[in-house]
Design an enzyme around this catalytic site. Structure first.
Site, PDB file in Angstrom:
ATOM      1  N   CYS A 179      -2.226  -2.425   6.819  1.00  0.00           N
ATOM      2  CA  CYS A 179      -2.323  -1.210   7.560  1.00  0.00           C
ATOM      3  C   CYS A 179      -3.511  -0.884   7.879  1.00  0.00           C
ATOM      4  O   CYS A 179      -3.601  -0.078   8.918  1.00  0.00           O
ATOM      5  CB  CYS A 179      -2.148   0.016   6.357  1.00  0.00           C
ATOM      6  N   CYS A 212       0.830  -1.018   0.082  1.00  0.00           N
ATOM      7  CA  CYS A 212       0.033   0.290  -0.135  1.00  0.00           C
ATOM      8  C   CYS A 212       1.002   1.172  -0.055  1.00  0.00           C
ATOM      9  O   CYS A 212       1.858   1.346   0.646  1.00  0.00           O
ATOM     10  CB  CYS A 212      -0.680   0.046   1.330  1.00  0.00           C
ATOM     11  N   GLU A 213       0.640   2.316  -1.000  1.00  0.00           N
ATOM     12  CA  GLU A 213       1.438   3.353  -1.096  1.00  0.00           C
ATOM     13  C   GLU A 213       1.270   4.265  -0.038  1.00  0.00           C
ATOM     14  O   GLU A 213       2.047   5.158   0.180  1.00  0.00           O
ATOM     15  CB  GLU A 213       1.144   3.931  -2.415  1.00  0.00           C
ATOM     16  N   HIS A 214       0.222   4.175   0.929  1.00  0.00           N
ATOM     17  CA  HIS A 214       0.074   5.201   2.069  1.00  0.00           C
ATOM     18  C   HIS A 214       0.702   4.854   3.086  1.00  0.00           C
ATOM     19  O   HIS A 214       1.190   6.014   3.774  1.00  0.00           O
ATOM     20  CB  HIS A 214      -1.544   4.903   2.376  1.00  0.00           C
ATOM     21  N   HIS A 215       1.042   3.549   3.365  1.00  0.00           N
ATOM     22  CA  HIS A 215       1.951   3.499   4.829  1.00  0.00           C
ATOM     23  C   HIS A 215       3.172   2.465   4.375  1.00  0.00           C
ATOM     24  O   HIS A 215       4.030   2.112   5.289  1.00  0.00           O
ATOM     25  CB  HIS A 215       1.111   2.599   5.872  1.00  0.00           C
ATOM     26  N   HIS A 246      -5.259  -5.872   4.348  1.00  0.00           N
ATOM     27  CA  HIS A 246      -4.552  -4.970   4.339  1.00  0.00           C
ATOM     28  C   HIS A 246      -3.890  -4.727   5.840  1.00  0.00           C
ATOM     29  O   HIS A 246      -4.701  -4.489   6.631  1.00  0.00           O
ATOM     30  CB  HIS A 246      -5.047  -3.528   3.907  1.00  0.00           C
ATOM     31  N   GLN A 250      -5.328  -0.736  -3.980  1.00  0.00           N
ATOM     32  CA  GLN A 250      -5.671  -1.981  -4.614  1.00  0.00           C
ATOM     33  C   GLN A 250      -6.834  -1.383  -5.658  1.00  0.00           C
ATOM     34  O   GLN A 250      -7.016  -2.284  -6.772  1.00  0.00           O
ATOM     35  CB  GLN A 250      -6.584  -2.695  -3.510  1.00  0.00           C
TER      36      GLN A 250
END
Length: 223
Positions: A182, A111-114, A180, A152
């Protein structure tokens, strides 16, 4: 005399031009260099993170951790340096005009956020338009696309768009189910929560009965 001066000036101008071109070539990264993973840079960054959280990066257990993490990122993000379209170039002419489904293609992504992993299964279906592709190629497309930082939703759409464009299919359906980390090991911490995304193209999007048929084939009564 003038001719000699002109010749000298022309030679000097040529050398200057060659040197400028050489310098520009050195300064401009090649396509290969531009997409290589900078392992040393990652190692330095990981060491800084360990220091920032109050750890000692020089203690025995952490001494080689920056290098391990660098190699891990090179593996997890190798899809950034690959073109998944290459798996769809070899196709076979067939009259088959019914739905083709490959289910439960496992994958791992980030996941590119975390920058935390998410993993699960992808289900792919397509309605051939006169061409079929080797079944393993669909799994290889998922593998290449999954190995990059992303969300995703985008991953699902990228796979669907690749298939509809490269196979000239009448329809494409991609369903991705993933857990996920995260949201399972941090934040809300809800283990077992599953994210489901879908991307429908062509007949699977416009024809309700065809869409219902492909979803039945994918879920096989699990809904």
């Amino acid at each position: 005399m003038n001719r000699e001066v002109d010749a000298i000036q022309a030679a000097q101008s040529s050398r200057d031009s060659q040197e400028a071109s050489t310098q520009q070539a050195k300064e401009k990264p090649s396509p290969t260099q531009d997409h290589q993973v900078d392992l040393q840079r990652i190692e330095k960054a990981v060491r800084e993170i360990l220091l920032a959280v109050g750890e000692d990066p020089d203690r025995e257990g952490l001494r080689e951790t920056p290098a391990r993490v660098a190699r891990m990122y090179a593996e997890l993000f190798r899809g950034l340096r690959l073109d998944p379209r290459r798996h769809l170039k070899k196709v076979f002419t067939e009259k088959y005009d019914e739905i083709v489904v490959v289910k439960d293609i496992t994958f791992e992504s980030v996941c590119e956020h975390h920058l935390m992993p998410f993993m699960g299964k992808a289900h792919i279906a397509y309605l051939p338009g006169g061409k079929v592709v080797g079944l393993s190629k669909l799994a290889r497309v998922v593998e290449d696309v999954s190995r990059r930082p992303q969300v995703q939703e985008r991953m699902t759409e990228v796979i669907a768009d690749l298939l509809i464009e490269e196979l000239d299919a009448k329809g494409v359906a991609v369903v991705v189910e993933a857990i996920h980390t995260c949201m399972t090991v941090r934040g809300i911490r809800k283990p077992g929560a599953v994210c489901v995304t879908s991307a429908l193209r062509g007949a699977f999007r416009t024809n309700p009965s065809t869409r219902a048929e492909v979803m039945t084939l994918i879920y096989n009564g699990r809904q």
